[in-house]
Design an enzyme around this catalytic site. Structure first.
Site, PDB file in Angstrom:
ATOM      1  N   SER A 238       0.870  -1.237  -0.071  1.00 25.15           N
ATOM      2  CA  SER A 238       0.112   0.045  -0.007  1.00 25.15           C
ATOM      3  C   SER A 238       0.850   1.206   0.001  1.00 25.15           C
ATOM      4  O   SER A 238       2.269   1.079  -0.116  1.00 25.15           O
ATOM      5  CB  SER A 238      -0.887   0.040   1.088  1.00 25.15           C
ATOM      6  OG  SER A 238      -0.331  -0.256   2.471  1.00 25.15           O
ATOM      7  N   LYS A 239       0.212   2.530  -0.078  1.00 25.64           N
ATOM      8  CA  LYS A 239       0.714   3.847  -0.447  1.00 25.64           C
ATOM      9  C   LYS A 239       2.147   3.935   0.821  1.00 25.64           C
ATOM     10  O   LYS A 239       3.032   4.584   0.413  1.00 25.64           O
ATOM     11  CB  LYS A 239       0.019   4.672  -0.201  1.00 25.64           C
ATOM     12  CG  LYS A 239      -1.163   4.689  -1.249  1.00 25.64           C
ATOM     13  CD  LYS A 239      -2.155   6.019  -1.228  1.00 25.64           C
ATOM     14  CE  LYS A 239      -3.275   5.736  -2.140  1.00 25.64           C
ATOM     15  NZ  LYS A 239      -2.854   5.353  -3.440  1.00 25.64           N
ATOM     16  N   ARG A 240       1.936   3.389   1.980  1.00 24.98           N
ATOM     17  CA  ARG A 240       2.788   3.570   2.996  1.00 24.98           C
ATOM     18  C   ARG A 240       4.082   2.892   2.901  1.00 24.98           C
ATOM     19  O   ARG A 240       5.270   3.166   3.562  1.00 24.98           O
ATOM     20  CB  ARG A 240       2.347   3.465   4.636  1.00 24.98           C
ATOM     21  CG  ARG A 240       1.441   4.342   4.667  1.00 24.98           C
ATOM     22  CD  ARG A 240       1.563   5.941   4.804  1.00 24.98           C
ATOM     23  NE  ARG A 240       0.783   6.899   5.225  1.00 24.98           N
ATOM     24  CZ  ARG A 240       0.073   7.054   6.570  1.00 24.98           C
ATOM     25  NH1 ARG A 240       0.491   6.219   7.338  1.00 24.98           N
ATOM     26  NH2 ARG A 240      -0.746   7.897   6.414  1.00 24.98           N
TER      27      ARG A 240
END
Length: 467
Positions: A238-240
RNA sequence: GACCCCUUCGUCUAGCGGUUAGGACACGUCCCUUUCACGGAUGCGACAGGAGUUCGAUUCUCCUAGGGGUCGCCA
């Protein structure tokens, strides 16, 4: 082998062997149109970048058209900044689009937020066909056909879905805005897409899209659902997560776009050729969607960096300087002589795998007030004869009329010999004096690049420090 | 819970009924070497489990387990 699907006069063989033999010549006769359709809610994600990459490879391979369509129907979550960031990331990777923002095209606008009239017209078609109904809330739902639907997928094969028991799908919100599934299908029809390469996370919903295509009396594109990119531990990226954002993790971390391009291609696809370091052109030539894997792959930053190191070493001095200039300047160093700077960065290219590592290796080429590493000072002061050896080297350097790597090398060897030590005993001392570091390029290379005058000054300065 | 996809060294993968199961990254060792690296050589290391089909299964079928995904008035 019968054709499993006919569309716009195009026949597709599902048998992979047959498909493979047909592939090369096949697509010369049709106009392939593919698209990348990001939603501007955040940074360009590696998963999205690879989806764009496969679409791009297919378009370039077949001489087709690659379209960029911005799916910004969710006004609350979309930002102009994110949209620009995505375009920036795609450009950096070299994924140029033939139609879309800044490129134009005959099927625009390419922002879904500007296509409401088209969606209204398509909804009217569904109404006329009795395939939608409005709820009390104002939301409009699409009546599923509730028949079995098979997805003919280039990667996953035929995937059969039984007649659904899910509630009918909402296609328009009470406020009049439309839902992803609806606009995605409408635009694929309107923009005449022939193939859709997208993440496998869409596979489970594809029957809904086909149901819509059927309701519109349109022929669905050929789908190719590509596997997902997972974190090293196998969880969804995911984005993190590390390596997930193109700009943050690659553009700003010293990666070369060719290296990332190459690595991403091989994550989920193995070209039929020897070796893994392949040029953009070779990758385009080799690309065959039938060879795309159908299992998810974990992201390996180590290997991605290895690719970067390979590409880095293949650069000329001038190219390397052009690539790492911004990182050197960002680190606070000023380049006054491009020729020297190019030679300096070139001398350390085999020691780094990322452009961001370069400043720490070459800073002393750009300043005279470089710091001395702690253990360097300790080693210099450890033996009294170190000063004697440095003085001897300086004396030898002073008499040189020709300042080249070769003459410097010879002077060092002679100074060492005169004091009955191996060159290997003197070399580290000179490296310490000239760079303040215990590692780096050859001592003669450093001396040659900083020049005779600076070399003598640096030795003098160092002698003063060690007393 | 239902449905869909997937399962070969730690990771990316080759393999498409018979192989000493190959390569790349990572890791270990050796060589090279003024440092750090590069490079060269070499080693370690895998067919998820169970049935079945077959003379023979990593390869074909089924089951189980595990991983991932989807079931929104997100995309």
């Amino acid at each position: 082998m019968p054709c499993s699907q006919w569309g716009r006069g195009i026949c597709f063989f599902q048998d992979s062997a047959h498909y493979y033999t047909q592939f090369t010549t096949f697509y010369f006769f049709i106009m392939t149109r593919v698209r990348f359709a990001p939603s501007p809610t955040g940074d360009l994600h590696v998963g999205g970048a690879r989806t764009a990459l496969f679409n791009w490879l297919f378009a370039r391979k077949t001489g087709g058209t690659f379209i960029l369509r911005v799916e910004d129907t969710d006004g609350a979550r979309n930002t102009e900044e994110a949209a620009q960031g995505i375009l920036k990331g795609l450009r950096w990777l070299g994924l140029d689009w033939d139609e879309g923002p800044d490129a134009g095209g005959n099927y625009g606008p390419y922002f879904q937020s500007q296509r409401k009239a088209i969606y209204d017209a398509y909804l009217a078609k569904l109404e006329a066909a009795g395939r939608v109904y409005t709820e009390d809330s104002g939301a409009v739902r699409f009546k599923f056909s509730r028949t079995p639907i098979t997805v003919h997928d280039l990667v996953c094969g035929d995937v059969m879905f039984a007649a659904t028991e899910e509630p009918d799908m909402t296609v328009r919100r009470p406020d009049g805005s439309y839902i992803f599934h609806f606009v995605n299908v409408v635009d694929d029809i309107e923009m005449k897409m022939t193939h859709v390469f997208r993440g496998e996370d869409h596979l489970s919903n594809t029957w809904k899209h086909i149901d819509l295509f059927n309701a519109f009396g349109a022929i669905p594109p050929t789908y190719a659902h590509i596997p997902l990119i997972l974190n090293p531990d196998g969880t969804k990226m995911s984005k993190r997560d590390e390596g997930s954002a193109v700009e943050k993790s690659y553009m700003n971390e010293g990666f070369l776009p060719e290296a990332v391009f190459n690595y991403l291609c091989l994550l989920g696809w193995t070209p039929r050729t020897e070796g893994e370091k392949l040029t953009r052109e070779a990758l385009v030539n080799l690309f065959d969607p039938a060879e795309i894997h159908n299992a998810n792959a974990r992201f390996d930053m180590h290997k991605c960096q290895w690719f970067n190191a390979q590409y880095l070493r293949a650069l000329s001095a001038e190219e390397l300087l052009a690539s790492c200039r911004r990182f050197i300047e960002k680190a606070g160093y000023t380049i006054t002589d491009d020729a020297v700077a190019a030679a300096a960065v070139y001398s350390v290219k085999e020691k780094v795998s990322l452009l961001t590592e370069i400043p720490a290796w070459v800073h002393y080429f750009f300043r005279s007030d470089y710091p001395y590493e702690d253990d360097v000072m300790i080693k210099l002061k450890a033996k009294p004869e170190n000063a004697t050896l440095l003085k001897a080297a300086a004396d030898g350097f002073r008499t040189l009329t020709d300042w080249s790597e070769a003459t410097v090398q010879t002077a060092i060897e002679e100074a060492a010999k005169a004091h009955s030590v191996k060159p290997g005993a003197l070399m580290p001392l000179l490296r310490f004096a000239l760079s303040g570091q215990s590692r780096g390029p050859g001592v003669n290379t450093i001396a040659h690049l900083i020049g005779q005058e600076s070399t003598l000054q640096r030795i003098e300065h160092t002698l003063g420090l060690i007393g």
